[in-house]
Design a protein around this motif. Structure first.
Motif, PDB file in Angstrom:
ATOM      1  N   ALA A   1     -54.993 -21.079  50.772  1.00 35.07           N
ATOM      2  CA  ALA A   1     -53.811 -21.933  50.682  1.00 35.07           C
ATOM      3  C   ALA A   1     -53.354 -22.076  49.236  1.00 35.07           C
ATOM      4  O   ALA A   1     -52.152 -22.035  48.937  1.00 35.07           O
ATOM      5  CB  ALA A   1     -54.109 -23.302  51.297  1.00 35.07           C
ATOM      6  N   TRP A   2     -54.332 -22.236  48.295  1.00 32.87           N
ATOM      7  CA  TRP A   2     -53.962 -22.376  46.890  1.00 32.87           C
ATOM      8  C   TRP A   2     -53.311 -21.102  46.367  1.00 32.87           C
ATOM      9  O   TRP A   2     -52.376 -21.145  45.561  1.00 32.87           O
ATOM     10  CB  TRP A   2     -55.194 -22.721  46.051  1.00 32.87           C
ATOM     11  N   SER A   3     -53.802 -19.968  46.811  1.00 26.20           N
ATOM     12  CA  SER A   3     -53.169 -18.715  46.391  1.00 26.20           C
ATOM     13  C   SER A   3     -51.742 -18.611  46.924  1.00 26.20           C
ATOM     14  O   SER A   3     -50.840 -18.110  46.238  1.00 26.20           O
ATOM     15  CB  SER A   3     -54.001 -17.530  46.871  1.00 26.20           C
ATOM     16  N   GLN A   4     -51.534 -19.109  48.137  1.00 25.42           N
ATOM     17  CA  GLN A   4     -50.186 -19.095  48.694  1.00 25.42           C
ATOM     18  C   GLN A   4     -49.261 -20.052  47.945  1.00 25.42           C
ATOM     19  O   GLN A   4     -48.076 -19.746  47.720  1.00 25.42           O
ATOM     20  CB  GLN A   4     -50.240 -19.445  50.184  1.00 25.42           C
ATOM     21  N   PHE A   5     -49.795 -21.238  47.553  1.00 30.04           N
ATOM     22  CA  PHE A   5     -48.995 -22.141  46.722  1.00 30.04           C
ATOM     23  C   PHE A   5     -48.595 -21.450  45.420  1.00 30.04           C
ATOM     24  O   PHE A   5     -47.461 -21.571  44.931  1.00 30.04           O
ATOM     25  CB  PHE A   5     -49.780 -23.417  46.415  1.00 30.04           C
ATOM     26  N   GLY A   6     -49.542 -20.717  44.835  1.00 31.43           N
ATOM     27  CA  GLY A   6     -49.238 -19.994  43.603  1.00 31.43           C
ATOM     28  C   GLY A   6     -48.162 -18.950  43.798  1.00 31.43           C
ATOM     29  O   GLY A   6     -47.264 -18.782  42.956  1.00 31.43           O
ATOM     30  N   LEU A   7     -48.254 -18.227  44.927  1.00 36.20           N
ATOM     31  CA  LEU A   7     -47.226 -17.230  45.213  1.00 36.20           C
ATOM     32  C   LEU A   7     -45.855 -17.878  45.416  1.00 36.20           C
ATOM     33  O   LEU A   7     -44.826 -17.334  45.009  1.00 36.20           O
ATOM     34  CB  LEU A   7     -47.612 -16.425  46.448  1.00 36.20           C
ATOM     35  N   LEU A   8     -45.844 -19.054  46.058  1.00 36.56           N
ATOM     36  CA  LEU A   8     -44.569 -19.769  46.237  1.00 36.56           C
ATOM     37  C   LEU A   8     -43.948 -20.124  44.896  1.00 36.56           C
ATOM     38  O   LEU A   8     -42.751 -19.933  44.670  1.00 36.56           O
ATOM     39  CB  LEU A   8     -44.785 -21.034  47.072  1.00 36.56           C
ATOM     40  N   LEU A   9     -44.763 -20.662  44.001  1.00 39.35           N
ATOM     41  CA  LEU A   9     -44.255 -21.018  42.672  1.00 39.35           C
ATOM     42  C   LEU A   9     -43.783 -19.776  41.919  1.00 39.35           C
ATOM     43  O   LEU A   9     -42.740 -19.797  41.252  1.00 39.35           O
ATOM     44  CB  LEU A   9     -45.346 -21.738  41.875  1.00 39.35           C
ATOM     45  N   ALA A  10     -44.566 -18.690  42.020  1.00 38.54           N
ATOM     46  CA  ALA A  10     -44.159 -17.454  41.341  1.00 38.54           C
ATOM     47  C   ALA A  10     -42.862 -16.905  41.920  1.00 38.54           C
ATOM     48  O   ALA A  10     -41.980 -16.440  41.179  1.00 38.54           O
ATOM     49  CB  ALA A  10     -45.279 -16.421  41.468  1.00 38.54           C
ATOM     50  N   ALA A  11     -42.707 -16.957  43.252  1.00 33.81           N
ATOM     51  CA  ALA A  11     -41.483 -16.473  43.890  1.00 33.81           C
ATOM     52  C   ALA A  11     -40.281 -17.296  43.461  1.00 33.81           C
ATOM     53  O   ALA A  11     -39.203 -16.762  43.178  1.00 33.81           O
ATOM     54  CB  ALA A  11     -41.638 -16.503  45.417  1.00 33.81           C
ATOM     55  N   PHE A  12     -40.479 -18.633  43.386  1.00 32.33           N
ATOM     56  CA  PHE A  12     -39.367 -19.490  42.971  1.00 32.33           C
ATOM     57  C   PHE A  12     -38.999 -19.224  41.512  1.00 32.33           C
ATOM     58  O   PHE A  12     -37.818 -19.151  41.159  1.00 32.33           O
ATOM     59  CB  PHE A  12     -39.731 -20.956  43.176  1.00 32.33           C
ATOM     60  N   ALA A  13     -40.010 -19.067  40.635  1.00 36.15           N
ATOM     61  CA  ALA A  13     -39.729 -18.813  39.223  1.00 36.15           C
ATOM     62  C   ALA A  13     -39.004 -17.481  39.048  1.00 36.15           C
ATOM     63  O   ALA A  13     -38.029 -17.371  38.280  1.00 36.15           O
ATOM     64  CB  ALA A  13     -41.031 -18.829  38.426  1.00 36.15           C
ATOM     65  N   ALA A  14     -39.477 -16.433  39.741  1.00 31.65           N
ATOM     66  CA  ALA A  14     -38.819 -15.131  39.639  1.00 31.65           C
ATOM     67  C   ALA A  14     -37.390 -15.195  40.162  1.00 31.65           C
ATOM     68  O   ALA A  14     -36.468 -14.597  39.585  1.00 31.65           O
ATOM     69  CB  ALA A  14     -39.625 -14.086  40.416  1.00 31.65           C
TER      70      ALA A  14
ATOM     71  N   TRP B   1     -35.445 -17.848  40.215  1.00 31.56           N
ATOM     72  CA  TRP B   1     -34.637 -18.625  39.278  1.00 31.56           C
ATOM     73  C   TRP B   1     -34.209 -17.775  38.086  1.00 31.56           C
ATOM     74  O   TRP B   1     -33.038 -17.796  37.671  1.00 31.56           O
ATOM     75  CB  TRP B   1     -35.433 -19.843  38.815  1.00 31.56           C
ATOM     76  N   LEU B   2     -35.153 -17.002  37.525  1.00 35.33           N
ATOM     77  CA  LEU B   2     -34.821 -16.140  36.387  1.00 35.33           C
ATOM     78  C   LEU B   2     -33.825 -15.051  36.786  1.00 35.33           C
ATOM     79  O   LEU B   2     -32.863 -14.763  36.066  1.00 35.33           O
ATOM     80  CB  LEU B   2     -36.094 -15.508  35.823  1.00 35.33           C
TER      81      LEU B   2
ATOM     82  N   LYS C   1     -30.358 -16.452  37.491  1.00 34.91           N
ATOM     83  CA  LYS C   1     -29.690 -16.859  36.250  1.00 34.91           C
ATOM     84  C   LYS C   1     -29.003 -15.669  35.597  1.00 34.91           C
ATOM     85  O   LYS C   1     -27.943 -15.814  34.963  1.00 34.91           O
ATOM     86  CB  LYS C   1     -30.726 -17.473  35.303  1.00 34.91           C
ATOM     87  N   ARG C   2     -29.567 -14.476  35.749  1.00 35.34           N
ATOM     88  CA  ARG C   2     -28.950 -13.280  35.183  1.00 35.34           C
ATOM     89  C   ARG C   2     -27.899 -12.669  36.121  1.00 35.34           C
ATOM     90  O   ARG C   2     -26.870 -12.162  35.672  1.00 35.34           O
ATOM     91  CB  ARG C   2     -30.022 -12.237  34.869  1.00 35.34           C
ATOM     92  N   LEU C   3     -28.179 -12.709  37.411  1.00 34.23           N
ATOM     93  CA  LEU C   3     -27.283 -12.061  38.365  1.00 34.23           C
ATOM     94  C   LEU C   3     -26.016 -12.871  38.653  1.00 34.23           C
ATOM     95  O   LEU C   3     -24.949 -12.292  38.890  1.00 34.23           O
ATOM     96  CB  LEU C   3     -28.014 -11.800  39.686  1.00 34.23           C
TER      97      LEU C   3
END
Length: 440
Positions: free
Chosen positions: A35-48, A50-51, A54-56
């Motif tokens: 579950a913690w790894s999935q939370f991490g993937l969620l945060l990484a997906a949201f950060a990617a 957002w970045l 912001k460019r597109l």
């Protein structure tokens, strides 16, 4: 902590049961490495996302924004897609999360947390759609009170459960039985269908009214026929979605027929009269008409039941269509035909009346709105009056001598100026008062 829920109502027991199930799921997520790894993937997906957004986003806005004043089909399509640019962030996050879900299921055999995150991103997309993109008031209400609750239940994983419960609850009306879910589905489908019907009707009506090669009456008739067809199709589709067979409406149709035969006969008569008026083109929008009762004005709108007439003093009259069929109606406009008016005047008995017609006809013909066809201005002798020789000048114009048009007034000024310039006297009555037995 243990609670005795046996004495509580079933609703309370159900709510507590769902809460405990949610707590168990949350504990499982908090204590599970997967579950913690999935939370991490969620945060990484949201950060990617957002970045990347912001460019597109500036690039998409620049590409989809057409040049000012462009009205081509391509420009319209670009403007349509431009309004959905705010959905870029949640949709990118949803797509990246979907990729992460496949990876976590392959590694850990579980993806419940990341699937929950995907649903949250869709909920965020629905919120942006309702609050930032949709501008139509009706659709925004549907979004707030129908789409958002559905998306919230979907995000929490309760949509299937709520659907099953609503399918179990029924409502009976006579021999027809509905489930609560069918009613809700009918309300949603009906709202969307009739909004689409209204939108389609507006677009179709605008297209038909732009066809200038058709007579105005034909355009009105085509618009009404398209409106009936669109809403008829919407009604049939709604009955099919709700699950009501059209044969079950036979009794209702019979009742409507009886109502039309008795209480609604006037409405039926006005509707049929409206169709006849549109087919024959006797009166349409823009015509200046005078009814048998003296009411006169421009037709500004036609409806299935009546015509709306606006007089030149700003009053609106709603006249049933049947009155245009059963009573005498004078149509002065008749789709652009010209009208004849006359202005009477008189000259002194000292005048050479043989000169008057040419003088007056020449003067009246100078008016820019006076026509040469079907006839040019015509000055006619009328009578030998008490004070002078009476004439009248007849002239033809396109339009009504009322409102913004002052044809008779303008012609009267022209007559006065022409007679004055030619030293022709306009007589006025003379009276001789004889006083008898006056005291000196």
């Amino acid at each position: 902590m243990n609670f005795d829920l046996a004495s509580q109502p079933p609703f309370v027991r159900n709510v507590v049961g769902y809460a405990l199930q949610g707590w168990d799921i949350a504990k499982g997520w908090l204590l599970s490495p997967a579950a913690w790894s999935q939370f991490g993937l969620l945060l990484a997906a949201f950060a990617a996302s957002w970045l990347l957004s912001k460019r597109l986003r500036p690039l998409l806005e620049r590409f989809l924004t057409p040049e000012e004043g462009r009205t081509s089909i391509l420009a319209t399509i670009r403007r349509f897609f431009l309004i959905f640019v705010p959905l870029l962030l949640p949709l990118l996050a949803w797509a990246f999360t979907g990729i992460g879900e496949q990876a976590t299921r392959a590694l850990f055999g579980s993806g419940a947390v990341i699937a929950f995150g995907k649903r949250i991103f869709l909920l965020l997309a629905a919120r942006i759609l309702v609050h930032e993109i949709i501008t139509d008031g009706f659709l925004r209400v549907l979004g707030k009170f129908i789409l958002m609750p559905i998306m919230l239940l979907y995000a929490l994983g309760l949509l299937d459960l709520a659907t099953a419960r609503l399918n179990e609850m029924t409502i009976a009306i006579g021999n027809i039985e509905f489930t609560i879910m069918a009613v809700i589905r009918g309300v949603i489908a009906g709202s969307i269908l009739f909004w689409l019907g209204r939108w389609s009707n507006d677009q179709t009506g605008n297209y038909i009214h732009k066809q200038e090669e058709l007579r105005p009456a034909a355009r009105q008739l085509a618009s009404k026929a398209a409106e009936l067809m669109i809403y008829g199709i919407a009604f049939v589709l709604l009955m099919s979605i709700v699950g009501i067979p059209l044969t079950s409406l036979a009794v209702l149709s019979g009742a409507i027929g009886v109502g039309l035969g008795f209480g609604l006969q006037k409405i039926a008569s006005n509707y049929i009269s409206g169709v006849i008026l549109l087919l024959e083109g006797q009166a349409t929008v823009g015509d200046y008409v005078e009814l048998d009762n003296g009411m006169a004005g421009n037709i500004i709108q036609t409806t299935a039941r009546a015509m709306i007439i606006e007089s030149y003093d700003g009053r609106w009259f709603v006249v049933p269509n049947e009155d245009f069929i059963t009573t005498r109606v004078i149509n002065y406009s008749d789709q652009g035909s010209s009208n004849r008016y006359e202005v009477p005047f008189s000259v002194s008995y000292n005048t050479d009346i043989n000169l008057v017609p040419d003088i007056i006809e020449t003067a009246v013909a100078k008016h820019p709105r006076v026509l040469d066809t079907p006839f040019p201005p015509d000055c006619e002798f009328r009578a030998f009056g008490d004070s002078g020789v009476e004439f009248a000048v007849e002239f033809w114009v396109n339009g009504i001598d009322d409102g913004k048009n002052k044809f008779s007034s303008d012609v009267g000024f022209l007559i006065w100026n022409a007679l004055r310039d030619n030293d022709i006297e306009i007589p006025y009555p003379h009276r001789v008062v004889e006083i008898r037995n006056a005291e000196t």
